[in-house]
Design an enzyme around this catalytic site. Structure first.
Site, mmCIF file in Angstrom:
data_model
loop_
_atom_site.group_PDB
_atom_site.id
_atom_site.type_symbol
_atom_site.label_atom_id
_atom_site.label_comp_id
_atom_site.label_asym_id
_atom_site.label_seq_id
_atom_site.Cartn_x
_atom_site.Cartn_y
_atom_site.Cartn_z
ATOM 1 N N GLU A 137 -4.144 -19.219 -6.086
ATOM 2 C CA GLU A 137 -3.087 -20.094 -6.597
ATOM 3 C C GLU A 137 -2.480 -20.941 -5.479
ATOM 4 O OE1 GLU A 137 -1.470 -17.852 -10.618
ATOM 5 O OE2 GLU A 137 -0.351 -17.557 -8.764
ATOM 6 N N ASP A 267 -2.711 -8.149 -11.271
ATOM 7 C CA ASP A 267 -1.959 -8.157 -10.019
ATOM 8 C C ASP A 267 -1.544 -6.745 -9.628
ATOM 9 O OD1 ASP A 267 -2.176 -10.928 -9.984
ATOM 10 O OD2 ASP A 267 -0.296 -11.192 -11.075
ATOM 11 N N SER A 308 7.526 -5.265 -13.971
ATOM 12 C CA SER A 308 6.884 -4.145 -14.659
ATOM 13 C C SER A 308 6.115 -3.228 -13.714
ATOM 14 C CB SER A 308 5.920 -4.674 -15.726
ATOM 15 O OG SER A 308 4.754 -5.227 -15.127
#
Length: 321
Positions: A137, A267, A308
């Site tokens: 990215e 991830d 999370s």
């Protein structure tokens, strides 16, 4: 000293939860929330929460998103070193359906300005790491510089070649000791760099030997870990570099969990795998993959991406180590 250095992106995530993903031309009603994300930041959070002393190298705008990134890194106890950019901090639009499936659109912003020169200035930091983890990215030439710097310092290099439509080069691939695509990214890399055409949905159904052969074409001298979502994980090593394993290729099944949101699961896998490799470099690779597989599964039980990510102790408690 950092045991894991993550080079990559930070995004402010804008999340819409809806019963089904929007079809082209459709307008639907959903529930909105916002929070931190970006593959680099998510993976840095995962590495830190999985127990690694972590440094995150990124580019941020002079705005609320950049301030958020710095504050959250401080809260999670890892070092964030950012290149200042006159572009806005990166952002992501995420749609999540009732089954936890998602679609994501990224606006790179400052992430696209992460420069080769900045990474060269961080060579000393990179050289202290046990593992360097990067994604796509950020500009591919910047990521290649980070991988090369790590390799020259004897640091283990991991490349999560994501997202699938990000530019990649043979140069950036060859500097990865470990390559970690999902099935969509794997199919894209094969088409782009090997000339092999395979549908992403067919990757998980290939027999082990055929998948191993494709992995060897893609990364002849390194390890390829293909994450397959609900199907689990596939690992392929170079025959002369088994990383403590007893076989050159194998599968590890997915763990059974109550999935709420798969955003950031890849991830979670990458960050926790880097932490495991840094923490116990002498252990078999399969042991590290099994931990990362469990860590990623547990991350899907909570909504969101960075927020999370579980703790290493949560994984041990849930799966009895």
């Amino acid at each position: 000293m950092s045991s894991v250095v993550v080079v990559g992106s930070f995004n402010v995530d804008h999340v819409w939860r809806c019963d089904s993903l929007p079809a082209p031309g459709a307008t639907i009603i959903g529930r909105y929330s916002t929070g931190p994300g970006g593959k680099g930041f998510n993976q840095a959070v995962a590495a830190a929460r999985a127990g690694a002393a972590t440094t995150f190298l990124c580019a941020l705008g002079d705005d609320a998103g950049g301030a958020m990134a710095r504050a959250l890194a401080c809260e999670d106890g890892f070092q964030l070193t950012a290149e200042a950019s006159d572009q806005p901090t990166g952002s992501g639009g995420i749609y999540v359906d009732a089954h936890g499936r998602n679609t994501i659109v990224i606006g790179p912003g400052a992430n696209a300005a992460l420069s080769v020169g900045f990474i060269q200035q961080q060579r000393a930091v990179i050289g202290t790491a046990a593992v360097l983890l990067a994604q796509l990215e950020s500009p591919v030439e910047t990521i290649e510089t980070a991988l090369v710097s790590a390799r020259e310092a004897g640091v283990l290099t991991m490349l999560n070649a994501a997202p699938a439509n990000a530019p990649s080069t043979i140069g950036v691939l060859k500097h990865a000791d470990i390559l970690t695509p999902n099935e969509t990214e794997f199919a894209a890399l094969l088409a782009r760099h090997v000339g092999e055409r395979i549908e992403a949905d067919d990757v998980a159904t290939l027999d082990g030997g055929s998948l191993h052969a494709l992995c060897r074409k893609l990364l002849p001298d390194g390890t390829v870990v293909v994450t397959l979502g609900a199907v689990g994980v596939y690992v392929s090593h170079a025959d002369d570099a088994l990383r403590g394993d007893s076989q050159p290729y194998y599968r590890i099944a997915a763990e059974s969990v109550q999935t709420t949101d798969t955003t950031g699961a890849g991830d979670a896998f990458n960050g926790s795998l880097a932490a495991a490799l840094a923490g116990e470099p002498g252990s078999a690779f399969s042991q590290h993959v099994r931990f990362a597989n469990r860590y990623a599964a547990l991350s899907t039980e909570l909504p969101g991406a960075a927020k999370s990510m579980p703790r290493a102790a949560d994984v041990g408690a849930r799966f009895n180590g």
